[in-house]
Design an enzyme around this catalytic site. Structure first.
Site, PDB file in Angstrom:
ATOM      1  N   LYS A 153      -2.327  -1.492  -3.604  1.00 57.77           N
ATOM      2  CA  LYS A 153      -3.146  -0.287  -3.622  1.00 57.77           C
ATOM      3  C   LYS A 153      -2.232   0.942  -3.701  1.00 57.77           C
ATOM      4  O   LYS A 153      -1.252   1.000  -2.959  1.00 57.77           O
ATOM      5  CB  LYS A 153      -4.011  -0.216  -2.351  1.00 57.77           C
ATOM      6  CG  LYS A 153      -4.996   0.939  -2.330  1.00 57.77           C
ATOM      7  CD  LYS A 153      -5.821   0.942  -1.043  1.00 57.77           C
ATOM      8  CE  LYS A 153      -6.829   2.089  -1.051  1.00 57.77           C
ATOM      9  NZ  LYS A 153      -7.633   2.153   0.187  1.00 57.77           N
ATOM     10  N   LYS A 170       0.857  -1.187   0.000  1.00 57.79           N
ATOM     11  CA  LYS A 170       0.000   0.000   0.000  1.00 57.79           C
ATOM     12  C   LYS A 170       0.890   1.232   0.000  1.00 57.79           C
ATOM     13  O   LYS A 170       1.710   1.419   0.898  1.00 57.79           O
ATOM     14  CB  LYS A 170      -0.919   0.007   1.219  1.00 57.79           C
ATOM     15  CG  LYS A 170      -1.890   1.183   1.234  1.00 57.79           C
ATOM     16  CD  LYS A 170      -2.810   1.123   2.444  1.00 57.79           C
ATOM     17  CE  LYS A 170      -3.790   2.278   2.476  1.00 57.79           C
ATOM     18  NZ  LYS A 170      -4.662   2.234   3.667  1.00 57.79           N
TER      19      LYS A 170
END
Length: 359
Positions: A281, A227
């Site tokens: 992400k 992330k």
């Protein structure tokens, strides 16, 4: 009659051409014009027949924002078409998701500011907003998968995913202890998949050990393993109410957007600690990372089409600059082509209905 010598030559060349030998006649050698790649593209049926990737509703997870109240719906300004829903409306949304064939939804709470504090203590309350939503949805749609975010930012007054020390730094180890408590509360509520999105070191192993010790052996962990500290999260933070709360930034624990190889180290740690699935992400700007993760580990790999990606596509489509239907399908196919097994997307119900209408 014996064949003429030139007949023998043609026969020999044809046989060699079949075997791919270098002395085949020019017109039979690989490459143009013997190979015309457009042949397979000339008709719709042919394109469908040779298509490498197929997008289905099974590939999509729908993120849903929940709020307190009854029959309450609050539009998210930066995400046209997306709203925060009270639990009763979230249950209806979950029923719709099951009806159109979505396998799972992901829940994100917008916690009342009066309940947020430095310790994120509302995250540990078995009666908090997300736990009540899980119970209500599981009662109404027991076979729909529910993914719960494991992070403290919807609950802290400072807007960070972990706990801060007296000097304003994120305390990794104290944060992990808090995340374990949060994860157990969500598992007890009936959550199917715990998704730690906090990026603290060691949290997957700690959560897995706690789940095993408390009898939640079937609860899955989908780790946000890679992330990034991205600019694409702005609308999401507004949707969960953490944007205005955030002190500073999250660069000390989320990944540097310049790094790719580091993502493989992050994934390796989480897999070794017991992650069943991993997440990258943001999504579209990081398809190279999705590809590298899938190639290196081969385990279920997911991507998140973030709020910023959604907002950008919707805004362009509203201005007539892009064909919404085509561009949404194309971006989701890009995730699949890069190796993603599934995608978190705010377009999920729209796309599921569209795919259903095509058959």
């Amino acid at each position: 009659m014996a064949p003429r010598s030139d007949d023998k030559t043609v026969s020999l060349r044809t046989e060699r051409a079949k075997r791919g030998t270098v002395d085949a006649p020019k017109e039979l050698r690989p490459g143009y014009p013997a190979s015309r790649l457009r042949r397979n593209r000339r008709a719709d049926w042919s394109r469908r027949l040779v298509r490498e990737m197929q997008l289905t509703a099974d590939d999509l997870i729908w993120p849903i924002f929940v709020i307190d109240g009854d029959r309450s719906r609050e539009e998210v300004d930066a995400m046209p078409g997306v709203a925060r829903l009270s639990i009763d409306l979230a249950v209806r949304a979950a029923e719709d998701a099951a009806e159109i064939g979505l396998p799972a939804i992901a829940l994100f709470p917008n916690t009342d500011p009066s309940l947020r504090d430095e310790a994120g203590s509302q995250a540990f309350n078995p009666g908090n907003l997300v736990c009540r939503a899980v119970r209500a949805i599981k009662q109404a749609v027991p076979d729909l998968g529910i993914v719960c975010d494991v992070a403290l930012d919807p609950y802290t007054s400072h807007g960070h995913d972990g706990l801060m020390d007296d000097e304003g730094r994120i305390d990794n180890d104290r944060s992990v202890e808090a995340l374990v408590t949060q994860a157990l509360v969500q598992a007890e509520a009936g959550c199917d998949v715990l998704a730690p999105s906090d990026m603290m070191d060691g949290r997957v192993g700690a959560i897995r050990a706690a789940l095993e010790a408390n009898g939640f052996t079937d609860t899955q962990i989908m780790s946000y393993a890679a992330k990034y500290a991205s600019a694409f999260y702005g609308p999401f933070r507004d949707a969960v109410g953490s944007g205005a709360q955030l002190r500073g930034d999250k660069k000390t624990y989320q990944m540097d957007p310049a790094n790719g190889a580091e993502a493989l180290r992050e994934v390796a740690f989480d897999v070794s600690e017991g992650a069943d699935m991993v997440m990258v992400k943001p999504g579209l700007p990081y398809l190279d990372v999705v590809w590298r993760v899938k190639e290196a580990f081969g385990l279920p790999t997911f991507a998140y089409q973030t709020s910023g990606e959604y907002a950008a596509l919707v805004a362009a489509a509203e201005r007539g600059w892009l064909d919404r239907e085509r561009v949404v399908l194309e971006t989701l196919l890009a995730f699949k082509r890069a190796g993603a097994d599934g995608v978190f997307s705010y377009f999920a119900p729209e796309v599921a209905r569209l795919l259903k209408s095509q058959f």
